[in-house]
Scaffold this motif. Structure first.
Motif, PDB file in Angstrom:
ATOM      1  N   UNK A  58      25.873  58.033  49.902  1.00  0.00           N
ATOM      2  CA  UNK A  58      27.198  57.613  49.429  1.00  0.00           C
ATOM      3  C   UNK A  58      27.128  56.463  48.431  1.00  0.00           C
ATOM      4  N   UNK A  59      25.921  56.126  47.991  1.00  0.00           N
ATOM      5  CA  UNK A  59      25.771  55.101  46.956  1.00  0.00           C
ATOM      6  C   UNK A  59      26.155  53.707  47.421  1.00  0.00           C
ATOM      7  N   UNK A  60      26.126  53.468  48.734  1.00  0.00           N
ATOM      8  CA  UNK A  60      26.495  52.135  49.206  1.00  0.00           C
ATOM      9  C   UNK A  60      25.354  51.143  48.942  1.00  0.00           C
ATOM     10  N   UNK A  61      25.742  49.884  48.805  1.00  0.00           N
ATOM     11  CA  UNK A  61      24.773  48.807  48.621  1.00  0.00           C
ATOM     12  C   UNK A  61      24.565  48.174  49.989  1.00  0.00           C
ATOM     13  N   UNK A  62      23.371  48.310  50.543  1.00  0.00           N
ATOM     14  CA  UNK A  62      23.151  47.815  51.903  1.00  0.00           C
ATOM     15  C   UNK A  62      21.996  46.831  51.939  1.00  0.00           C
ATOM     16  N   UNK A  63      22.289  45.659  52.510  1.00  0.00           N
ATOM     17  CA  UNK A  63      21.263  44.626  52.687  1.00  0.00           C
ATOM     18  C   UNK A  63      21.273  44.221  54.153  1.00  0.00           C
ATOM     19  N   UNK A  64      20.106  44.303  54.793  1.00  0.00           N
ATOM     20  CA  UNK A  64      20.059  43.840  56.183  1.00  0.00           C
ATOM     21  C   UNK A  64      18.833  42.993  56.417  1.00  0.00           C
ATOM     22  N   UNK A  65      19.017  41.985  57.251  1.00  0.00           N
ATOM     23  CA  UNK A  65      17.859  41.174  57.629  1.00  0.00           C
ATOM     24  C   UNK A  65      17.256  41.764  58.901  1.00  0.00           C
ATOM     25  N   UNK A  66      15.962  41.659  59.008  1.00  0.00           N
ATOM     26  CA  UNK A  66      15.298  42.208  60.194  1.00  0.00           C
ATOM     27  C   UNK A  66      13.935  41.560  60.394  1.00  0.00           C
ATOM     28  N   UNK A  67      13.499  41.565  61.669  1.00  0.00           N
ATOM     29  CA  UNK A  67      12.121  41.180  61.967  1.00  0.00           C
ATOM     30  C   UNK A  67      11.278  42.429  62.250  1.00  0.00           C
ATOM     31  N   UNK A  68      11.896  43.604  62.148  1.00  0.00           N
ATOM     32  CA  UNK A  68      11.163  44.847  62.404  1.00  0.00           C
ATOM     33  C   UNK A  68      10.474  45.303  61.116  1.00  0.00           C
ATOM     34  N   UNK A  69       9.334  44.659  60.844  1.00  0.00           N
ATOM     35  CA  UNK A  69       8.645  44.862  59.573  1.00  0.00           C
ATOM     36  C   UNK A  69       8.220  46.324  59.389  1.00  0.00           C
ATOM     37  N   UNK A  70       7.723  46.929  60.453  1.00  0.00           N
ATOM     38  CA  UNK A  70       7.177  48.281  60.276  1.00  0.00           C
ATOM     39  C   UNK A  70       8.263  49.287  59.895  1.00  0.00           C
ATOM     40  N   UNK A  71       9.455  49.137  60.487  1.00  0.00           N
ATOM     41  CA  UNK A  71      10.544  50.036  60.094  1.00  0.00           C
ATOM     42  C   UNK A  71      10.998  49.748  58.663  1.00  0.00           C
ATOM     43  N   UNK A  72      11.058  48.473  58.324  1.00  0.00           N
ATOM     44  CA  UNK A  72      11.475  48.103  56.964  1.00  0.00           C
ATOM     45  C   UNK A  72      10.488  48.683  55.934  1.00  0.00           C
ATOM     46  N   UNK A  73       9.196  48.624  56.258  1.00  0.00           N
ATOM     47  CA  UNK A  73       8.184  49.154  55.332  1.00  0.00           C
ATOM     48  C   UNK A  73       8.375  50.644  55.094  1.00  0.00           C
ATOM     49  N   UNK A  74       8.790  51.345  56.143  1.00  0.00           N
ATOM     50  CA  UNK A  74       8.920  52.802  56.021  1.00  0.00           C
ATOM     51  C   UNK A  74      10.237  53.235  55.408  1.00  0.00           C
ATOM     52  N   UNK A  75      11.269  52.430  55.583  1.00  0.00           N
ATOM     53  CA  UNK A  75      12.606  52.925  55.218  1.00  0.00           C
ATOM     54  C   UNK A  75      13.251  52.234  54.018  1.00  0.00           C
ATOM     55  N   UNK A  76      12.849  50.989  53.736  1.00  0.00           N
ATOM     56  CA  UNK A  76      13.540  50.250  52.671  1.00  0.00           C
ATOM     57  C   UNK A  76      13.153  50.755  51.289  1.00  0.00           C
ATOM     58  N   UNK A  77      14.143  50.766  50.393  1.00  0.00           N
ATOM     59  CA  UNK A  77      13.824  51.005  48.982  1.00  0.00           C
ATOM     60  C   UNK A  77      13.254  49.729  48.375  1.00  0.00           C
ATOM     61  N   UNK A  78      13.830  48.593  48.754  1.00  0.00           N
ATOM     62  CA  UNK A  78      13.378  47.286  48.262  1.00  0.00           C
ATOM     63  C   UNK A  78      13.258  46.326  49.425  1.00  0.00           C
ATOM     64  N   UNK A  79      12.335  45.405  49.281  1.00  0.00           N
ATOM     65  CA  UNK A  79      12.230  44.309  50.246  1.00  0.00           C
ATOM     66  C   UNK A  79      12.524  43.002  49.538  1.00  0.00           C
ATOM     67  N   UNK A  80      13.261  42.143  50.198  1.00  0.00           N
ATOM     68  CA  UNK A  80      13.384  40.743  49.786  1.00  0.00           C
ATOM     69  C   UNK A  80      12.627  39.961  50.859  1.00  0.00           C
ATOM     70  N   UNK A  81      11.528  39.346  50.470  1.00  0.00           N
ATOM     71  CA  UNK A  81      10.760  38.556  51.425  1.00  0.00           C
ATOM     72  C   UNK A  81      10.991  37.085  51.119  1.00  0.00           C
ATOM     73  N   UNK A  82      11.680  36.442  52.039  1.00  0.00           N
ATOM     74  CA  UNK A  82      12.082  35.054  51.807  1.00  0.00           C
ATOM     75  C   UNK A  82      11.003  34.113  52.314  1.00  0.00           C
ATOM     76  N   UNK A  83      10.512  33.255  51.429  1.00  0.00           N
ATOM     77  CA  UNK A  83       9.556  32.217  51.814  1.00  0.00           C
ATOM     78  C   UNK A  83      10.238  30.871  51.630  1.00  0.00           C
ATOM     79  N   UNK A  84       9.559  29.798  52.096  1.00  0.00           N
ATOM     80  CA  UNK A  84      10.173  28.469  51.944  1.00  0.00           C
ATOM     81  C   UNK A  84      10.397  28.123  50.484  1.00  0.00           C
TER      82      UNK A  84
END
Ligand SMILES: Nc1ncnc2c1ncn2[C@@H]1O[C@H](COP(=O)(O)OP(=O)(O)OP(=O)(O)O)[C@@H](O)[C@H]1O
Length: 254
Positions: free
Chosen positions: A189-215
Protein backbone atom coordinates in the motif's frame (compact mmCIF):
# COMPACT_ATOMS: atom_id res chain seq x y z
CA UNK A 1 9.22 9.22 -3.13
CA UNK A 2 10.57 10.88 0.02
CA UNK A 3 7.76 11.42 2.51
CA UNK A 4 9.81 12.27 5.61
CA UNK A 5 13.03 14.30 5.56
CA UNK A 6 15.18 15.11 8.57
CA UNK A 7 17.49 18.10 8.06
CA UNK A 8 20.30 18.77 10.53
CA UNK A 9 18.08 17.47 13.31
CA UNK A 10 19.15 17.70 16.95
CA UNK A 11 17.01 15.78 19.41
CA UNK A 12 16.78 15.56 23.17
CA UNK A 13 15.44 17.28 26.25
CA UNK A 14 15.90 20.63 27.98
CA UNK A 15 18.98 19.49 29.88
CA UNK A 16 20.11 16.60 27.67
CA UNK A 17 21.03 16.51 23.98
CA UNK A 18 20.57 12.95 22.68
CA UNK A 19 21.58 13.26 19.03
CA UNK A 20 22.62 15.95 16.59
CA UNK A 21 23.08 16.66 12.89
CA UNK A 22 20.78 13.81 11.90
CA UNK A 23 20.13 13.85 8.16
CA UNK A 24 17.91 11.09 6.85
CA UNK A 25 14.80 10.42 4.82
CA UNK A 26 12.04 7.85 4.62
CA UNK A 27 10.38 6.84 1.39
CA UNK A 28 6.85 5.68 0.80
CA UNK A 29 6.70 1.95 0.15
CA UNK A 30 9.76 1.31 2.29
CA UNK A 31 9.96 -0.62 5.51
CA UNK A 32 12.68 0.85 7.72
CA UNK A 33 13.94 -0.54 11.04
CA UNK A 34 15.66 1.68 13.60
CA UNK A 35 18.33 -0.12 15.61
CA UNK A 36 20.61 1.02 18.41
CA UNK A 37 21.76 0.27 21.94
CA UNK A 38 19.66 0.97 25.03
CA UNK A 39 19.50 4.67 25.76
CA UNK A 40 20.99 5.83 22.44
CA UNK A 41 17.88 7.84 21.54
CA UNK A 42 15.54 5.75 19.37
CA UNK A 43 12.38 6.64 21.31
CA UNK A 44 13.43 10.27 21.45
CA UNK A 45 13.87 10.30 17.68
CA UNK A 46 10.49 8.62 17.07
CA UNK A 47 8.76 11.07 19.41
CA UNK A 48 10.44 13.99 17.64
CA UNK A 49 9.46 12.93 14.14
CA UNK A 50 5.91 12.22 15.32
CA UNK A 51 5.57 15.73 16.76
CA UNK A 52 5.38 14.70 20.46
CA UNK A 53 8.56 16.58 21.33
CA UNK A 54 10.13 19.56 19.56
CA UNK A 55 13.51 19.31 17.83
CA UNK A 56 16.35 21.10 19.63
CA UNK A 57 17.51 22.26 16.19
CA UNK A 58 16.91 21.44 12.55
CA UNK A 59 13.75 20.39 10.80
CA UNK A 60 11.37 17.49 10.35
CA UNK A 61 9.65 17.70 6.98
CA UNK A 62 6.53 15.61 6.46
CA UNK A 63 5.21 15.51 2.89
CA UNK A 64 7.10 18.70 2.00
CA UNK A 65 5.74 20.64 4.99
CA UNK A 66 7.53 21.38 8.25
CA UNK A 67 6.01 19.36 11.07
CA UNK A 68 5.56 22.59 13.08
CA UNK A 69 3.12 23.84 10.45
CA UNK A 70 0.66 20.96 10.96
CA UNK A 71 -2.21 21.20 13.42
CA UNK A 72 -2.36 18.11 15.65
CA UNK A 73 -5.57 17.07 13.86
CA UNK A 74 -3.92 17.29 10.42
CA UNK A 75 -0.82 15.45 11.67
CA UNK A 76 -3.03 12.64 13.00
CA UNK A 77 -4.38 12.18 9.49
CA UNK A 78 -0.81 11.74 8.19
CA UNK A 79 0.99 9.81 10.92
CA UNK A 80 -0.09 7.12 13.34
CA UNK A 81 2.21 6.35 16.21
CA UNK A 82 2.61 3.39 18.53
CA UNK A 83 4.70 4.28 21.57
CA UNK A 84 5.76 2.05 24.44
CA UNK A 85 3.82 2.13 27.68
CA UNK A 86 0.21 1.72 28.65
CA UNK A 87 -2.57 3.28 26.55
CA UNK A 88 -3.49 5.74 29.31
CA UNK A 89 -7.16 4.78 29.28
CA UNK A 90 -9.05 2.17 31.25
CA UNK A 91 -12.62 0.94 31.45
CA UNK A 92 -13.08 0.90 27.72
CA UNK A 93 -13.20 -2.13 25.48
CA UNK A 94 -10.58 -3.16 22.94
CA UNK A 95 -13.03 -2.23 20.16
CA UNK A 96 -13.56 1.24 21.67
CA UNK A 97 -9.80 1.79 22.02
CA UNK A 98 -9.17 0.82 18.41
CA UNK A 99 -12.13 3.05 17.47
CA UNK A 100 -10.15 5.99 18.88
CA UNK A 101 -7.89 5.49 15.88
CA UNK A 102 -10.81 6.77 13.76
CA UNK A 103 -11.15 10.07 15.69
CA UNK A 104 -9.11 12.12 13.19
CA UNK A 105 -11.89 11.38 10.69
CA UNK A 106 -15.05 11.33 12.80
CA UNK A 107 -15.52 14.98 13.69
CA UNK A 108 -16.00 16.54 17.11
CA UNK A 109 -18.41 14.00 18.63
CA UNK A 110 -16.39 10.97 17.55
CA UNK A 111 -19.44 9.14 16.23
CA UNK A 112 -18.44 6.02 14.30
CA UNK A 113 -20.33 5.03 11.16
CA UNK A 114 -20.57 1.64 9.43
CA UNK A 115 -17.32 2.21 7.52
CA UNK A 116 -15.48 3.03 10.76
CA UNK A 117 -16.85 -0.14 12.36
CA UNK A 118 -15.69 -2.19 9.38
CA UNK A 119 -12.20 -0.62 9.56
CA UNK A 120 -12.01 -1.38 13.30
CA UNK A 121 -12.87 -5.05 12.70
CA UNK A 122 -10.42 -5.31 9.79
CA UNK A 123 -7.61 -3.79 11.89
CA UNK A 124 -8.29 -6.11 14.83
CA UNK A 125 -8.39 -9.06 12.45
CA UNK A 126 -5.11 -8.11 10.75
CA UNK A 127 -3.22 -8.32 14.05
CA UNK A 128 -5.16 -11.38 15.20
CA UNK A 129 -7.13 -9.93 18.13
CA UNK A 130 -10.67 -9.64 16.73
CA UNK A 131 -11.76 -12.18 19.33
CA UNK A 132 -10.73 -9.73 22.05
CA UNK A 133 -12.96 -6.90 20.74
CA UNK A 134 -15.25 -6.77 23.75
CA UNK A 135 -12.57 -7.33 26.43
CA UNK A 136 -11.74 -4.39 28.73
CA UNK A 137 -8.26 -3.04 27.97
CA UNK A 138 -7.03 -3.33 31.57
CA UNK A 139 -7.56 -7.11 31.44
CA UNK A 140 -5.20 -7.67 28.49
CA UNK A 141 -1.81 -9.32 28.68
CA UNK A 142 1.19 -7.21 27.62
CA UNK A 143 1.30 -8.86 24.20
CA UNK A 144 -2.46 -8.56 23.66
CA UNK A 145 -2.28 -4.88 24.60
CA UNK A 146 0.62 -4.33 22.21
CA UNK A 147 -1.33 -5.93 19.34
CA UNK A 148 -4.36 -3.78 20.21
CA UNK A 149 -2.29 -0.59 20.08
CA UNK A 150 -0.98 -1.61 16.67
CA UNK A 151 -4.57 -2.29 15.53
CA UNK A 152 -5.49 1.25 16.67
CA UNK A 153 -2.66 2.66 14.55
CA UNK A 154 -3.78 0.59 11.55
CA UNK A 155 -7.38 1.81 12.02
CA UNK A 156 -6.09 5.37 11.67
CA UNK A 157 -5.45 4.63 7.96
CA UNK A 158 -2.48 6.96 7.69
CA UNK A 159 0.19 7.05 5.03
CA UNK A 160 2.94 6.91 7.68
CA UNK A 161 3.22 4.64 10.71
CA UNK A 162 5.95 5.04 13.35
CA UNK A 163 6.27 2.39 16.03
CA UNK A 164 8.51 2.17 19.09
CA UNK A 165 9.47 -1.46 19.83
CA UNK A 166 6.06 -2.75 18.69
CA UNK A 167 7.07 -6.39 19.03
CA UNK A 168 8.81 -6.22 22.41
CA UNK A 169 6.13 -8.24 24.25
CA UNK A 170 5.11 -10.57 21.45
CA UNK A 171 5.80 -14.29 21.35
CA UNK A 172 8.26 -15.43 18.69
CA UNK A 173 5.82 -16.31 15.85
CA UNK A 174 3.76 -13.18 16.57
CA UNK A 175 6.91 -11.02 16.36
CA UNK A 176 7.62 -12.31 12.89
CA UNK A 177 3.99 -12.14 11.75
CA UNK A 178 3.75 -8.54 12.96
CA UNK A 179 6.97 -7.54 11.19
CA UNK A 180 5.73 -9.28 8.02
CA UNK A 181 2.37 -7.51 8.28
CA UNK A 182 4.05 -4.11 8.56
CA UNK A 183 6.46 -4.91 5.71
CA UNK A 184 3.49 -5.95 3.62
CA UNK A 185 1.60 -2.74 4.37
CA UNK A 186 4.53 -0.69 3.15
CA UNK A 187 5.17 -2.77 0.03
CA UNK A 188 1.55 -3.34 -0.96
CA UNK A 189 0.00 0.00 0.00
CA UNK A 190 3.02 2.29 -0.30
CA UNK A 191 2.98 3.19 3.38
CA UNK A 192 6.04 4.73 5.02
CA UNK A 193 6.86 2.59 8.05
CA UNK A 194 9.59 3.15 10.61
CA UNK A 195 9.90 0.97 13.69
CA UNK A 196 12.48 0.66 16.39
CA UNK A 197 13.46 -2.81 17.49
CA UNK A 198 16.08 -4.85 19.30
CA UNK A 199 15.22 -7.89 17.17
CA UNK A 200 18.21 -7.53 14.87
CA UNK A 201 17.81 -10.84 13.07
CA UNK A 202 14.25 -10.10 11.98
CA UNK A 203 15.21 -6.57 10.96
CA UNK A 204 18.07 -7.96 8.84
CA UNK A 205 15.69 -10.27 7.01
CA UNK A 206 12.72 -7.98 6.55
CA UNK A 207 13.82 -4.33 6.44
CA UNK A 208 14.36 -2.49 3.19
CA UNK A 209 16.53 0.03 5.06
CA UNK A 210 18.18 0.13 8.44
CA UNK A 211 18.84 3.22 10.50
CA UNK A 212 21.51 2.28 13.01
CA UNK A 213 21.75 4.92 15.68
CA UNK A 214 25.11 5.39 17.39
CA UNK A 215 26.12 7.98 19.99
CA UNK A 216 27.90 10.09 17.39
CA UNK A 217 26.14 9.36 14.09
CA UNK A 218 23.35 7.60 12.30
CA UNK A 219 24.36 4.91 9.78
CA UNK A 220 21.83 4.29 7.02
CA UNK A 221 21.70 1.63 4.35
CA UNK A 222 20.21 -1.67 3.30
CA UNK A 223 20.95 -4.62 5.60
CA UNK A 224 23.37 -5.91 2.95
CA UNK A 225 25.20 -2.56 2.74
CA UNK A 226 25.57 -2.19 6.52
CA UNK A 227 26.74 -5.80 6.78
CA UNK A 228 29.35 -5.49 4.07
CA UNK A 229 30.85 -2.24 5.34
CA UNK A 230 31.27 -3.61 8.89
CA UNK A 231 28.73 -1.28 10.53
CA UNK A 232 26.50 -4.10 11.79
CA UNK A 233 29.50 -6.12 12.95
CA UNK A 234 30.66 -3.17 15.08
CA UNK A 235 27.21 -2.88 16.62
CA UNK A 236 26.61 -6.59 17.28
CA UNK A 237 29.96 -8.21 17.95
CA UNK A 238 31.16 -8.80 21.52
CA UNK A 239 33.58 -11.33 23.05
CA UNK A 240 30.90 -14.00 22.84
CA UNK A 241 28.99 -12.80 19.76
CA UNK A 242 30.10 -13.06 16.17
CA UNK A 243 28.41 -11.57 13.11
CA UNK A 244 28.70 -13.53 9.87
CA UNK A 245 28.50 -10.63 7.45
CA UNK A 246 28.31 -12.72 4.29
CA UNK A 247 25.23 -14.62 5.45
CA UNK A 248 24.02 -11.85 7.79
CA UNK A 249 23.68 -14.22 10.73
CA UNK A 250 24.42 -13.63 14.40
CA UNK A 251 26.33 -16.47 16.05
CA UNK A 252 27.04 -17.16 19.71
CA UNK A 253 30.64 -18.32 20.19
CA UNK A 254 30.99 -21.53 22.16
N1 LIG B 1 12.08 12.95 29.48
C1 LIG B 1 13.41 12.83 29.50
N2 LIG B 1 14.19 13.80 30.04
C2 LIG B 1 15.55 13.69 30.06
N3 LIG B 1 16.22 12.62 29.53
C3 LIG B 1 15.48 11.64 28.98
C4 LIG B 1 14.05 11.67 28.93
N4 LIG B 1 13.62 10.55 28.30
C5 LIG B 1 14.71 9.84 27.99
N5 LIG B 1 15.84 10.48 28.39
C6 LIG B 1 17.22 10.05 28.19
O1 LIG B 1 17.53 10.22 26.81
C7 LIG B 1 18.37 9.15 26.34
C8 LIG B 1 17.70 8.46 25.16
O2 LIG B 1 16.55 7.78 25.65
P1 LIG B 1 15.61 6.97 24.67
O3 LIG B 1 14.45 6.50 25.48
O4 LIG B 1 15.32 7.79 23.47
O5 LIG B 1 16.55 5.74 24.26
P2 LIG B 1 16.23 4.42 23.45
O6 LIG B 1 17.27 4.28 22.39
O7 LIG B 1 14.81 4.40 23.00
O8 LIG B 1 16.48 3.31 24.57
P3 LIG B 1 15.89 1.82 24.80
O9 LIG B 1 16.44 0.94 23.71
O10 LIG B 1 16.46 1.46 26.13
O11 LIG B 1 14.38 1.91 24.80
C9 LIG B 1 18.61 8.24 27.55
O12 LIG B 1 19.84 8.59 28.13
C10 LIG B 1 17.46 8.57 28.48
O13 LIG B 1 17.82 8.35 29.82
Amino acid sequence: MESVVLHGLSIGYKDKKVGEEINASLCSGEFTCLLGSNGVGKSTLLKTISGFIKPLAGNVIIDNTNINDYSSAKLAQKISVVLTGKPGVENISVGELVGMGRYPFTGFWGILNKDDERIIDESLDMVGVLKLKSRMVQTLSDGERQKTMIAKALAQHTQMIFLDEPTAFLDFPSKIEMMKLLQNLSHQFGKTILLSTHDVEQALQLADKLWLMNDDKMCIGTPRELSSDGTLGNYIERDSIEFDKKNMIVKIKS
